[in-house]
Design a protein around this motif. Structure first.
Motif, short mmCIF file in Angstrom:
data_model
loop_
_atom_site.label_atom_id
_atom_site.label_comp_id
_atom_site.label_asym_id
_atom_site.label_seq_id
_atom_site.Cartn_x
_atom_site.Cartn_y
_atom_site.Cartn_z
N MET A 143 0.78 -1.28 0.05
CA MET A 143 0.06 0.18 0.14
C MET A 143 0.81 1.32 -0.07
SD MET A 143 -1.56 0.55 3.95
CE MET A 143 -1.93 2.04 3.57
N ASN A 156 -11.63 0.44 -5.62
CA ASN A 156 -10.15 0.07 -6.12
C ASN A 156 -9.45 -1.15 -5.52
OD1 ASN A 156 -9.86 2.23 -7.94
ND2 ASN A 156 -9.81 3.78 -6.15
N ARG A 157 -10.18 -1.90 -4.70
CA ARG A 157 -9.54 -2.92 -4.02
C ARG A 157 -10.16 -4.17 -4.63
NH1 ARG A 157 -5.81 -1.21 -0.90
NH2 ARG A 157 -5.71 -3.32 0.13
N ASP A 217 -14.11 -0.40 -0.73
CA ASP A 217 -13.34 0.38 -1.62
C ASP A 217 -13.10 -0.28 -3.04
OD1 ASP A 217 -11.32 1.54 -3.14
OD2 ASP A 217 -10.10 1.98 -1.22
N GLY A 271 -4.63 -4.75 -6.43
CA GLY A 271 -5.59 -4.15 -6.65
C GLY A 271 -5.26 -3.11 -7.82
N SER A 283 -2.59 -7.61 -1.54
CA SER A 283 -3.80 -7.17 -2.13
C SER A 283 -3.88 -5.57 -2.71
CB SER A 283 -4.99 -7.63 -1.40
OG SER A 283 -4.90 -6.91 -0.17
N SER A 284 -2.97 -4.82 -1.88
CA SER A 284 -2.97 -3.55 -2.50
C SER A 284 -2.24 -3.52 -4.07
CB SER A 284 -2.20 -2.53 -1.41
OG SER A 284 -2.68 -2.46 -0.14
N SER A 300 -15.23 -5.81 -1.16
CA SER A 300 -14.37 -4.56 -0.61
C SER A 300 -15.44 -3.24 -0.44
CB SER A 300 -13.42 -4.37 -1.42
OG SER A 300 -12.34 -3.24 -0.82
N SER A 314 -2.62 -3.61 6.49
CA SER A 314 -3.11 -2.76 5.69
C SER A 314 -4.71 -2.45 6.00
CB SER A 314 -3.02 -3.35 4.25
OG SER A 314 -1.69 -3.41 3.96
N GLU A 333 -1.63 -8.02 4.85
CA GLU A 333 -3.11 -7.90 4.77
C GLU A 333 -3.62 -7.17 6.10
OE1 GLU A 333 -4.14 -7.88 1.84
OE2 GLU A 333 -2.72 -9.04 0.76
#
Lengths: 110, 158
Positions: A22, B115-116, B113, A60, A56-57, B111, B61, B58
């Protein structure tokens, strides 16, 4: 982490180095989107040869750009992914959407 | 931390680490490297360590993005303990906004979001043997993750 951007005709090559989490995901997404729009680029190549970690960031960013590129009928490729990155790409199913090759040369030869 | 320590069977714990840090994106890498280095004491494989690092990435984040909505002044705590049966117990705790709909949050590909990818909890569940989440709106979320490396070895060589 550093990211190198190179435009070859209507293709943007993004070469990433280090850990794709991220911390850099947002900045990378903005930078890619800006370049895609400004230069009317259609195709995108993610070179992940020097990426040592992805979560996962990072995934994405890749999947989001895939949607963008596909929307304008462009093509997208991932090259050079090695473990543990390759394993995560498979686990997430991204490999079923985005073709994966071992080097940039492989795509030029297509 | 008293509440988290209560349930511990102190006798079986071989080693533990407990640390906290602010919800800065820079700390995601620090947290996973730290836990990865700690877990390497179990003599597990490099693949195992990579999986644990992904799980920590994960979880942390999630704290930053969802619990603290990208504010950098939130507190994140990690407790990792190694037990004499070669298992790892990991707690990642925040004091953020909590998860309103846990069932929804746990669905693969969900999600909040766009974008995820909604893969955070899926990764955590897939690479650990057990996952237990407790969350209170406006109070925070605690994710407890367990993995036994002995069992994994047995499965791998079975």
């Amino acid at each position: 982490m550093d990211v190198e951007y190179k435009t070859v005709r209507n293709t943007l090559v993004v070469r990433v180095k280090g850990e794709l989490d991220m911390l850099i995901a947002d900045k990378m997404r903005q930078e890619i989107d800006r370049r895609l729009e400004e230069n009317s680029i259609k195709n995108l190549i993610f070179n992940l040869e020097k990426v040592t970690f992805i979560d996962s960031s990072g995934l994405g960013v890749i999947i989001g750009r895939y949607k963008k590129v596909s929307a304008v009928s462009g093509r997208m490729f991932i090259v050079g992914a090695k473990n543990p990155v390759e394993k995560i790409l498979h686990f997430s199913g991204i490999n079923r959407l985005v073709p994966m090759y071992s080097s940039e040369q492989d795509i030029i030869n297509l | 931390m008293e509440t988290s320590l209560k349930g511990w069977e102190i006798m079986s714990i071989v080693n533990y680490v407990h640390f906290e840090f602010p919800s800065l994106p820079e700390n995601v890498s620090f947290a996973r490297s730290c836990v990865g280095a700690f877990v390497s004491q179990l003599n597990c494989t490099l693949d195992d360590i990579e999986e644990i690092k992904l799980v920590v990435s994960e979880a942390v984040s999630n704290c930053i993005i969802h619990a603290y909505e990208n504010r950098s002044d939130g507190k994140i705590e990690i407790i990792a303990s190694l037990r004499d049966d070669r298992s790892l117990e990991l707690t990642v705790k925040d004091y953020g906004k909590g998860i309103e709909n846990l069932e929804q949050a746990l669905q693969p590909s969900y999600s909040s979001d766009p974008n995820r990818m909604g893969l955070g909890f899926t990764f955590m569940k897939s690479f650990m043997d057990e996952m237990d989440i407790s969350s209170q709106p406006q109070e925070g979320t605690s994710v407890l993750l367990k993995r036994n490396f002995l069992n994994r070895d047995r499965q791998a060589y079975a």
